[in-house]
Design an enzyme around this catalytic site. Structure first.
Site, PDB file in Angstrom:
ATOM      1  N   THR A  40       0.827  -0.816  -0.029  1.00  0.00           N
ATOM      2  CA  THR A  40       0.031   0.396  -0.212  1.00  0.00           C
ATOM      3  C   THR A  40       0.523   1.291   0.124  1.00  0.00           C
ATOM      4  O   THR A  40       0.621   2.661  -0.819  1.00  0.00           O
ATOM      5  CB  THR A  40      -0.988   0.208   1.145  1.00  0.00           C
ATOM      6  OG1 THR A  40      -1.733  -1.229   1.389  1.00  0.00           O
ATOM      7  CG2 THR A  40      -1.801   1.207   1.101  1.00  0.00           C
ATOM      8  N   SER A  87       1.253  -7.638  -1.045  1.00  0.00           N
ATOM      9  CA  SER A  87       2.245  -9.082  -0.255  1.00  0.00           C
ATOM     10  C   SER A  87       1.530  -9.784   0.044  1.00  0.00           C
ATOM     11  O   SER A  87       2.163 -11.306   0.952  1.00  0.00           O
ATOM     12  CB  SER A  87       2.718  -7.823   1.720  1.00  0.00           C
ATOM     13  OG  SER A  87       1.759  -8.110   1.683  1.00  0.00           O
ATOM     14  N   THR A 120       2.081  -4.727   4.223  1.00  0.00           N
ATOM     15  CA  THR A 120       1.142  -4.901   5.564  1.00  0.00           C
ATOM     16  C   THR A 120       0.892  -6.243   5.895  1.00  0.00           C
ATOM     17  O   THR A 120       1.021  -6.360   6.766  1.00  0.00           O
ATOM     18  CB  THR A 120       0.619  -3.358   6.786  1.00  0.00           C
ATOM     19  OG1 THR A 120      -0.824  -3.368   6.200  1.00  0.00           O
ATOM     20  CG2 THR A 120       1.233  -2.525   6.761  1.00  0.00           C
ATOM     21  N   ASP A 121       0.126  -6.887   5.085  1.00  0.00           N
ATOM     22  CA  ASP A 121      -0.343  -7.882   5.499  1.00  0.00           C
ATOM     23  C   ASP A 121       0.533  -8.803   5.925  1.00  0.00           C
ATOM     24  O   ASP A 121       0.063  -9.901   6.347  1.00  0.00           O
ATOM     25  CB  ASP A 121      -1.228  -8.170   4.090  1.00  0.00           C
ATOM     26  CG  ASP A 121      -2.448  -7.617   3.866  1.00  0.00           C
ATOM     27  OD1 ASP A 121      -2.620  -6.516   5.247  1.00  0.00           O
ATOM     28  OD2 ASP A 121      -3.495  -7.455   2.503  1.00  0.00           O
TER      29      ASP A 121
HETATM   30  N1  ASP Z   1      -2.665  -5.029   0.823  1.00  0.00           N
HETATM   31  C1  ASP Z   1      -1.358  -3.972   1.293  1.00  0.00           C
HETATM   32  C2  ASP Z   1      -0.310  -5.099   1.433  1.00  0.00           C
HETATM   33  O1  ASP Z   1       0.173  -5.940  -0.063  1.00  0.00           O
HETATM   34  C3  ASP Z   1      -2.213  -4.150   1.989  1.00  0.00           C
HETATM   35  C4  ASP Z   1      -0.942  -3.082   3.079  1.00  0.00           C
HETATM   36  O2  ASP Z   1       0.051  -2.960   2.799  1.00  0.00           O
HETATM   37  O3  ASP Z   1      -0.758  -2.437   3.430  1.00  0.00           O
HETATM   38  O4  ASP Z   1      -0.675  -5.787   2.172  1.00  0.00           O
END
Ligand code: ASP
Length: 355
Positions: A40, A87, A120-121
């Site tokens: 993100t 991710s 973050t995932d």
């Molecule tokens: N969907 C995103 C990821 O790549 C979420 C994020 O990065 O906060 O994990």
């Protein structure tokens, strides 16, 4: 139509932020390499008020560096792009590539620390994997954001600045792979994502964070006593793949079908996310006992999200291994690495006690 609009926004961004790979500061500054993988923090939405509906992994590393005013006053920055993905699409191959590159960079005298931008995932998984296989004392810090780069109050730029401050800090040396988000510092072993959308999503559960980065100053209060980096026995040198380890999620009125399917598909290890202190439904347990007899290592973790799964004679006598305080996704990582050396349950119990 929406897709076309995304492409337009992406190209508009590329024009505003041409690809750069370094931001030069004065000599004698720390030299930090930012390795970008997507997420993100590199995400783009159609408008500044859209914070959940966006495309992750759009901006390149040069644009990320450019988005942080004053970054060049903290460190000399170089950027590298290893992937540009959400991710949840991370694979073992990407981990091996990333870890090998981190190890290569850490050997370079002129490099003082590494920042990895990441979705973050699954950041907690990549952080723990690196924590176990990175060889070096220099800081390695993961960061990301919960809001896309285009959002009002996007959290990416400050998170990235704080990560660079942390990676530049001598205090961060030897503390294992770290995660810096929302002004908190967490250890790669214990950090976990606890909220689907909040910017305050990362915690280290009851163990607590290691410290803070506030106004470009680093504050540490504690460190983990579990083995990592230079003290870790795991090495990925020469590895081209990792053993298959599946996670099964336990529930009431369970059955044995997924456990049997996992063994049939070639899993060398299974992590069972059990109820409470690692409880397993009877027919699932029968299937897992048979798997253990075939040489598959079965680790009991918990669905609860905190506390430790303790050894119990009801399970240890059949060869199960207790996950301790590792959540199922982290137990999977430790089990994969353990299986590169042994499938002896006693030896794997020792590993779960030490890492
Ligand atoms: N969907 C995103 C990821 O790549 C979420 C994020 O990065 O906060 O994990």
């Amino acid at each position: 139509m929406k897709r076309l609009a995304f492409i337009f926004v992406f190209f508009a961004f590329s024009l505003i932020h041409p690809m750069i790979v370094s931001a030069e500061g004065p000599q004698n500054m720390p030299h930090i390499v930012i390795i970008a993988t997507g997420g993100t923090i590199a995400g783009v939405a159609l408008s500044s008020t859209e914070t959940k509906d966006y495309k992750p992994g759009v901006l390149d590393v040069g644009s990320l560096i450019k988005s942080v005013p004053g970054i060049e006053k903290v460190a000399k920055i170089s950027g590298e792009q290893i992937a540009n993905i959400d991710s949840s699409h991370i694979t073992n191959d990407i981990w091996l590539k990333l870890a090998n590159r981190v190890n290569e960079l850490l050997l370079k005298k002129e490099i003082d620390g590494i920042v990895i931008t990441h979705g973050t995932d699954t950041m907690e998984e990549t952080a723990y994997f690196l924590n176990l296989v990175v060889k070096g004392e220099k800081p390695v810090v993961l960061t990301g954001s919960m809001r896309p780069s285009t959002a009002i109050s996007a959290d990416g730029p400050l998170n990235l600045l704080n990560a660079v401050v942390l990676a530049s800090s001598k205090d961060a040396r030897g503390k294992g792979v770290l995660v810096a988000l929302n002004e908190n510092i967490h250890g790669g072993r214990d950090v976990t994502k606890t909220n689907t959308t909040s910017v305050a999503t990362f915690t280290s559960r009851e163990f607590g964070c290691l410290g803070y980065v506030l106004d470009s100053k680093v504050y540490f209060f504690r460190e983990t006593n579990r083995k990592h980096t230079t003290k870790s026995e795991f090495s990925i040198q020469g590895l081209t793949s990792l053993p298959r380890v599946d996670i099964l999620y336990g529930h009431t009125h369970d059955n044995r079908d997924l456990a049997d399917a996992s063994v049939k598909a070639g899993a060398k290890g299974i992590v069972h996310a059990g109820a409470g202190n690692g409880g397993i439904f009877p027919s699932t347990k029968d299937a897992l006992k048979e798997a253990i007899k075939k040489g598959v290592v079965v680790v009991r973790a918990s669905r609860t999200g905190s506390g430790i799964v303790t050894p119990s004679s009801n399970y240890e006598n059949d060869g199960f291994v207790a996950a301790g305080s590792l959540n199922p996704q982290k137990a999977r990582i430790l089990l994969m690495l353990a299986l590169t050396g042994t499938n002896n349950p006693a030896e794997i119990r020792r590993i779960f006690d030490e890492y």
